[in-house]
Design a protein around this motif. Structure first.
Motif, PDB file in Angstrom:
ATOM      1  N   VAL A 218     -48.177  52.962-117.716  1.00  0.00           N
ATOM      2  CA  VAL A 218     -48.679  53.374-116.406  1.00  0.00           C
ATOM      3  C   VAL A 218     -48.703  52.151-115.497  1.00  0.00           C
ATOM      4  N   PRO A 219     -48.114  52.216-114.315  1.00  0.00           N
ATOM      5  CA  PRO A 219     -48.094  51.058-113.419  1.00  0.00           C
ATOM      6  C   PRO A 219     -49.498  50.676-112.982  1.00  0.00           C
ATOM      7  N   GLU A 220     -49.736  49.381-112.895  1.00  0.00           N
ATOM      8  CA  GLU A 220     -51.044  48.912-112.446  1.00  0.00           C
ATOM      9  C   GLU A 220     -51.251  49.202-110.958  1.00  0.00           C
ATOM     10  N   HIS A 221     -50.196  48.997-110.170  1.00  0.00           N
ATOM     11  CA  HIS A 221     -50.296  49.158-108.713  1.00  0.00           C
ATOM     12  C   HIS A 221     -49.189  50.096-108.246  1.00  0.00           C
ATOM     13  N   VAL A 222     -49.591  51.211-107.655  1.00  0.00           N
ATOM     14  CA  VAL A 222     -48.653  52.167-107.074  1.00  0.00           C
ATOM     15  C   VAL A 222     -48.814  52.131-105.552  1.00  0.00           C
ATOM     16  N   ALA A 223     -47.705  51.972-104.843  1.00  0.00           N
ATOM     17  CA  ALA A 223     -47.701  52.024-103.382  1.00  0.00           C
ATOM     18  C   ALA A 223     -46.931  53.265-102.949  1.00  0.00           C
ATOM     19  N   ILE A 224     -47.407  53.920-101.908  1.00  0.00           N
ATOM     20  CA  ILE A 224     -46.777  55.173-101.469  1.00  0.00           C
ATOM     21  C   ILE A 224     -46.545  55.158 -99.960  1.00  0.00           C
ATOM     22  N   ILE A 225     -45.303  55.472 -99.565  1.00  0.00           N
ATOM     23  CA  ILE A 225     -44.985  55.753 -98.172  1.00  0.00           C
ATOM     24  C   ILE A 225     -45.093  57.265 -98.019  1.00  0.00           C
ATOM     25  N   MET A 226     -46.130  57.704 -97.331  1.00  0.00           N
ATOM     26  CA  MET A 226     -46.454  59.132 -97.246  1.00  0.00           C
ATOM     27  C   MET A 226     -45.666  59.752 -96.089  1.00  0.00           C
ATOM     28  N   ASP A 227     -44.438  60.125 -96.347  1.00  0.00           N
ATOM     29  CA  ASP A 227     -43.536  60.571 -95.288  1.00  0.00           C
ATOM     30  C   ASP A 227     -43.316  62.079 -95.368  1.00  0.00           C
ATOM     31  N   GLY A 228     -43.016  62.677 -94.203  1.00  0.00           N
ATOM     32  CA  GLY A 228     -42.638  64.084 -94.151  1.00  0.00           C
ATOM     33  C   GLY A 228     -43.704  65.014 -93.605  1.00  0.00           C
ATOM     34  N   ASN A 229     -44.816  64.474 -93.113  1.00  0.00           N
ATOM     35  CA  ASN A 229     -45.893  65.342 -92.616  1.00  0.00           C
ATOM     36  C   ASN A 229     -45.437  66.200 -91.435  1.00  0.00           C
ATOM     37  N   GLY A 230     -44.793  65.544 -90.463  1.00  0.00           N
ATOM     38  CA  GLY A 230     -44.351  66.272 -89.269  1.00  0.00           C
ATOM     39  C   GLY A 230     -43.317  67.328 -89.585  1.00  0.00           C
ATOM     40  N   ARG A 231     -42.354  66.980 -90.444  1.00  0.00           N
ATOM     41  CA  ARG A 231     -41.305  67.943 -90.803  1.00  0.00           C
ATOM     42  C   ARG A 231     -41.869  69.096 -91.619  1.00  0.00           C
ATOM     43  N   TRP A 232     -42.866  68.799 -92.455  1.00  0.00           N
ATOM     44  CA  TRP A 232     -43.542  69.870 -93.214  1.00  0.00           C
ATOM     45  C   TRP A 232     -44.122  70.898 -92.254  1.00  0.00           C
TER      46      TRP A 232
ATOM     47  N   PRO B 206     -47.506  72.688 -85.173  1.00  0.00           N
ATOM     48  CA  PRO B 206     -47.404  71.379 -84.526  1.00  0.00           C
ATOM     49  C   PRO B 206     -47.434  70.271 -85.572  1.00  0.00           C
ATOM     50  N   ARG B 207     -46.838  69.134 -85.237  1.00  0.00           N
ATOM     51  CA  ARG B 207     -46.746  68.029 -86.192  1.00  0.00           C
ATOM     52  C   ARG B 207     -48.112  67.595 -86.712  1.00  0.00           C
ATOM     53  N   ILE B 208     -49.118  67.675 -85.856  1.00  0.00           N
ATOM     54  CA  ILE B 208     -50.431  67.209 -86.293  1.00  0.00           C
ATOM     55  C   ILE B 208     -50.989  68.052 -87.443  1.00  0.00           C
ATOM     56  N   ALA B 209     -50.526  69.284 -87.569  1.00  0.00           N
ATOM     57  CA  ALA B 209     -50.975  70.118 -88.689  1.00  0.00           C
ATOM     58  C   ALA B 209     -50.534  69.507 -90.014  1.00  0.00           C
ATOM     59  N   GLY B 210     -49.370  68.886 -90.032  1.00  0.00           N
ATOM     60  CA  GLY B 210     -48.899  68.216 -91.237  1.00  0.00           C
ATOM     61  C   GLY B 210     -49.743  67.006 -91.575  1.00  0.00           C
TER      62      GLY B 210
ATOM     63  N   ARG C 289     -52.874  66.630 -90.805  1.00  0.00           N
ATOM     64  CA  ARG C 289     -54.166  67.134 -91.284  1.00  0.00           C
ATOM     65  C   ARG C 289     -54.057  67.551 -92.752  1.00  0.00           C
ATOM     66  N   GLU C 290     -52.970  68.236 -93.097  1.00  0.00           N
ATOM     67  CA  GLU C 290     -52.764  68.663 -94.485  1.00  0.00           C
ATOM     68  C   GLU C 290     -52.613  67.462 -95.413  1.00  0.00           C
ATOM     69  N   ALA C 291     -52.087  66.374 -94.869  1.00  0.00           N
ATOM     70  CA  ALA C 291     -51.857  65.167 -95.678  1.00  0.00           C
ATOM     71  C   ALA C 291     -53.144  64.618 -96.265  1.00  0.00           C
ATOM     72  N   LEU C 292     -54.264  64.830 -95.596  1.00  0.00           N
ATOM     73  CA  LEU C 292     -55.540  64.323 -96.099  1.00  0.00           C
ATOM     74  C   LEU C 292     -55.897  64.951 -97.441  1.00  0.00           C
ATOM     75  N   LYS C 293     -55.596  66.234 -97.601  1.00  0.00           N
ATOM     76  CA  LYS C 293     -55.873  66.916 -98.870  1.00  0.00           C
ATOM     77  C   LYS C 293     -55.035  66.293 -99.991  1.00  0.00           C
TER      78      LYS C 293
END
Length: 264
Positions: free
Chosen positions: A27-41, A48-52, A54-58
């Motif tokens: 298991v990696p000690e440090h995981v970094a994530i680029i959280m992309d695709g909210n607007g397209r989702w 609207p893009r902001i809905a994506g 908002r969903e990203a927080l969950k």
């Protein structure tokens, strides 16, 4: 700068892949994530893009909990880049409210789960209400000893490296250090994450295959994993699949694997 190998998986689903986690050393000690695709989702759903966003927080909540359960020590999330200011004003204003919304909603749970919140980035342009929420979370979780949840907020790697070099130049001009003493270790200590290990695994959701000015210095030997899944749809199972993929790789750091008798 040499980057580690990367993979691009379209669906990332496998029941067998989830069997690997009996071996905690993979298991990696440090995981970094680029959280992309909210607007397209959101756009694919006629929202609207902001809905994506908002969903990203969950998703952040789910992935944070799963990362801690799996034994990840540090989770760094690219929340807002120095380039994101170019987006429409209304979207930027909404994005600036998200850290406050997330921390207000989940801070009690983060404290109960022994998660320590940290932030790296340039806070000069961040609204006061966002800074207050962030500082409160940092203060209330500073004694926690579990997962470090590190948000990259108004972060850009080029700016980080430039400022690190400037700080070394200032110290050299003030005769606090000798120019010849400057090495990789000293420069690393001037980065915004000097107390954290470099990322072992980078995950980027949303289908793009680039680093987007994210932790370029720290990710010299990070393993890269790309998926078409939009961040709001990224699940605990998807995280396990990415970590399994990481666990199958041989990390040589520029060297070669030592062969044993019978190896080919």
């Amino acid at each position: 700068m040499m980057l580690g190998k990367f993979s691009f998986l379209k669906n990332g689903k496998s029941e067998k892949k989830e069997q690997v986690f009996s071996d905690a050393h993979r298991v990696p000690e440090h995981v970094a994530i680029i959280m992309d695709g909210n607007g397209r989702w959101a756009q694919r759903r006629g929202l609207p893009r902001i809905a994506g966003h908002r969903e990203a927080l969950k998703t952040i909540k789910k992935i944070t909990n799963e990362a801690q359960r799996l034994g990840v020590k540090v989770l760094t999330l690219y929340a807002f880049s120095t380039e994101n200011w170019k987006r429409p004003k209304t979207e930027v204003e909404f994005l600036m409210k998200l850290p406050e919304q997330f921390l207000n909603s989940y801070l009690v749970e983060l404290i109960e789960n022994n998660v320590q919140v940290r932030v790296m980035g340039d806070m000069a342009r961040i609204p006061a209400h966002t800074i207050r929420a962030v500082n409160q979370a940092i203060e209330k979780t500073k004694k926690n000893s579990g997962l470090v949840l590190n948000f990259a907020l108004n972060y850009g790697s080029h700016a980080e490296i430039v400022e690190a070099v400037r700080s070394l130049v200032r110290d050299a001009l003030d005769h606090k250090i000798e120019p010849d003493s400057i090495d990789e270790q000293l420069l690393s200590e001037r980065m915004l994450s000097p107390l954290l290990p470099d990322p072992d695994l980078l995950i980027r959701t949303g289908g793009e295959i680039r680093l987007s000015n994210f932790m370029l210095w720290q990710m010299a030997y990070t393993e890269l994993y790309f998926t078409e899944i939009y961040w709001p749809d990224f699940s605990e199972s998807d995280l396990r699949t990415a970590i399994f993929e990481f666990s199958t790789r041989q990390r040589r750091y520029g060297g070669i694997k030592e062969e044993r008798n019978g190896d080919k």
